[in-house]
Scaffold this active site. Structure first.
Site, short mmCIF file in Angstrom:
data_model
loop_
_atom_site.label_atom_id
_atom_site.label_comp_id
_atom_site.label_asym_id
_atom_site.label_seq_id
_atom_site.Cartn_x
_atom_site.Cartn_y
_atom_site.Cartn_z
N LYS A 171 0.86 -1.19 0.00
CA LYS A 171 0.00 0.00 0.00
C LYS A 171 0.89 1.22 0.00
CE LYS A 171 -4.55 0.58 0.37
NZ LYS A 171 -5.56 -0.42 0.00
N1 GLU Z 1 -7.29 -0.22 -3.23
C1 GLU Z 1 -8.00 -1.42 -3.53
C2 GLU Z 1 -8.01 -2.35 -2.34
O1 GLU Z 1 -7.84 -1.93 -1.23
C3 GLU Z 1 -7.52 -2.07 -4.82
C4 GLU Z 1 -6.07 -2.48 -4.81
C5 GLU Z 1 -5.59 -2.99 -6.17
O2 GLU Z 1 -6.37 -3.11 -7.08
O3 GLU Z 1 -4.39 -3.27 -6.24
O4 GLU Z 1 -8.24 -3.52 -2.46
#
Ligand code: GLU
Length: 423
Positions: free
Chosen positions: A113
Site C-alpha cells: 500500500k
Molecule cells: N485499493 C483497492 C483495495 O484496497 C484495490 C487495490 C488494487 O487493485 O491493487 O483492495
C-alpha cells in the site's frame, strides 16, 4: 499543516487491529513464533518527502509512503491513498490486509500500500498531478510490473494512475502499461474495473442474505460512503431488489424508508458533489446511519468507523465490509457475540484487486478481454472465495473473518515454507 494519527482517540489504530487479526489466525493455525514475526513485519518500507510547487509559487512538502508487506507469492500489489490521515502505521496495516486479500482470492501477488498525507480537495488538479508525479518518481526504484503494482484507493482515481503510468514510462523510455492498474480504458484499463469492487461487495452481500434465508426483495440496506465502492454497491443491491434505505458521504446522510432511487441519487451527486439536498429523501444525522434498522449495513468509506463506543448501536443482521478495516477488533468480537454476520474486508472488497489482476494479465498479454469475460471470471473468483470461507467456518468454527484469515495466512506461510529461508 497538522497531521494527526488516525483514530488515535478511540483506540482504532488500524495496525493494532491488523496485528490482532494475524495473532488470532496464528494461534488457531498453531504457527511458530518466528513465522509470526516474519508475517507481522513489512518486507520493505519507503518513506519519502514529496515537495510541491503550488500554483502561487510557494512550496509545501508532504510525506509519502510505500509499504510492501509481503511479496513471497508474487509482486506486491495494492492501492495508493491520498488523504490527510495517511501515516506509516495506517499504510502498514493496509499493506498487510492486501497480502491476506490477494492470498485469499488466490492471486499471484503479495500485498502493498502507498499513500501521501495530503487532502486532495484542497489542491488544484495541476497541483495533484505534480504531487502524483513527484511521489511516483520517489518510489520508482521499488515499483514495476514484476515488483509492485499500484492502483487507486481513497482519494485517487484512474487519472492518478494515468499520471503514475506516464511518469514510470517516461523515465524508462517506453510505455509500461502493466506498472499500475485501475487505469483509464484508453491506456489499457480493464473493462469492468471501475465497478469491480462494488460488484464483488454486492455478490457476497447477496450470498450472505441467501445464507440467512432472506430474499433480496425482503432485505433493506444502509450504505456508508458514496464513492468508488459505496455508490455502485448501492446501485447493484438496488438492482437485485434490496431496498437501500440510507446512504451517507463525508458531508451528509439521506434516508428514505421505502428505499432510495439510487440512480437519481447518483445524478444528484454528479451535479452537486454530495448526497446532501437530494430531493427524493430526508436528511439524517450522519452518525445515525450505522444504527438504522436494516438487514445489511455496508461500511464503504474508511477504517475504524464501527468501534467499541458505537457498536451497540448497530442493528443490522449482516455487515459487509466494503472499506478496508471498518470494524475494529473490539467491535468485531461484540458483533460476533450478538450473532451478526460480518463479511470481512479481505473477502468483501476483493473484487477490485481481482479485476486489477485481470487488467495486469491483459496488459502482459496485450490482449483485451470482453466485459462478459471479466465479469464472469470476477463472479467465479468472488463466489469461489465465499464458498471456501463459508466451508472453512463451518468446518472449524469462529467468524467468517477468522476463517478467511486462516485460509489466507496458511497460503502465505505455505509459500514461505516452499521457498525456504535465504541464506
Ligand atoms: N485499493 C483497492 C483495495 O484496497 C484495490 C487495490 C488494487 O487493485 O491493487 O483492495
Amino acid at each position: 499543516m497538522t497531521i494527526t494519527a488516525p483514530h488515535a482517540s478511540t483506540g482504532n489504530a488500524p495496525l493494532g487491529n491488523a496485528l490482532e487479526q494475524l495473532r488470532a489466525a496464528a494461534e488457531s493455525l498453531e504457527i511458530d513464533d518466528g513465522s509470526v514475526q516474519l508475517l507481522s513485519q513489512a518486507r520493505r518500507e519507503i518513506s519519502v518527502g514529496v515537495p510541491l510547487r503550488r500554483d502561487d509559487g510557494t512550496v509545501e512538502v508532504f510525506r509519502g509512503y510505500r509499504v510492501q508487506h509481503n511479496f513471497t507469492r508474487g509482486p506486491a500489489k495494492g492501492g495508493v491513498r491520498f488523504a490527510p490521515s495517511v501515516d506509516l502505521d495506517e499504510v502498514r496495516a493496509l499493506a498487510m490486509w492486501m497480502t491476506w486479500k490477494c492470498a485469499l482470492v488466490d492471486l499471484p501477488y503479495g500485498g502493498a500500500k502507498g499513500g501521501v498525507a495530503i487532502d486532495p480537495r484542497r489542491y488544484s488538479d495541476a497541483e495533484i498531478e505534480r504531487v502524483t508525479r513527484r511521489y511516483t518518481s520517489e518510489i520508482l526504484p521499488v515499483i514495476g510490473p514484476d515488483r509492485d503494482i499500484p492502483a487507486p484507493d481513497v482519494g485517487t482515481d484512474e487519472r492518478t494512475m494515468a499520471w503514475m503510468m506516464d511518469t514510470f514510462s517516461v523515465s524508462h523510455g517506453f510505455t509500461v502499461q502493466s506498472v499500475v492498474t485501475g487505469k483509464p480504458i484508453a491506456l489499457g484499463g480493464s473493462l469492468g474495473r471501475a465497478t469491480s469492487t462494488s460488484r464483488g461487495v454486492a455478490l457476497v452481500a447477496l450470498a450472505a442474505l441467501d445464507r440467512r434465508g432472506v430474499a433480496p426483495t425482503a432485505a433493506t440496506a444502509a450504505v456508508q460512503g458514496f464513492g468508488k465502492v459505496g455508490r455502485h454497491a448501492a446501485r447493484f443491491l438496488a438492482e437485485a431488489g434490496v431496498r437501500v434505505r440510507a446512504v451517507s458521504d463525508q458531508y451528509a446522510a439521506v434516508v428514505h424508508t421505502d428505499g432510495l432511487d439510487v440512480d437519481a441519487l447518483g445524478r444528484h451527486v454528479d451535479a452537486h458533489g454530495t448526497v446532501a439536498g437530494f430531493p427524493g429523501a430526508d436528511p439524517m444525522d450522519h452518525d445515525d446511519l450505522l444504527g438504522l434498522d436494516v438487514t445489511l449495513l455496508v461500511p464503504a468509506a474508511v477504517e475504524g468507523v464501527i468501534h467499541r463506543d458505537n457498536v451497540e448501536r448497530v442493528r443490522a443482521e449482516i455487515v459487509v465490509e466494503g472499506a478496508n478495516g471498518p470494524v475494529t477488533t473490539a467491535a468485531d468480537a461484540e458483533l460476533a457475540a450478538r450473532g451478526v454476520l460480518v463479511v470481512p474486508d479481505i473477502l468483501a472488497n476483493a473484487g477490485g484487486v481481482i479485476v486489477s489482476y485481470f487488467e495486469w494479465v491483459q496488459a502482459k498479454q496485450t490482449y483485451r478481454w470482453s466485459l462478459d469475460t471479466v465479469e464472469s471470471r470476477l463472479r467465479d473468483r468472488m463466489l469461489g472465495a465465499w464458498d471456501a470461507v463459508s466451508d472453512e467456518q463451518r468446518a472449524r468454527g469462529g467468524t467468517l473473518r477468522e476463517a478467511a484469515m486462516r485460509i489466507a495466512v496458511a497460503r502465505v506461510l505455505d509459500a514461505h515454507r516452499n521457498r525456504g529461508l535465504y541464506p
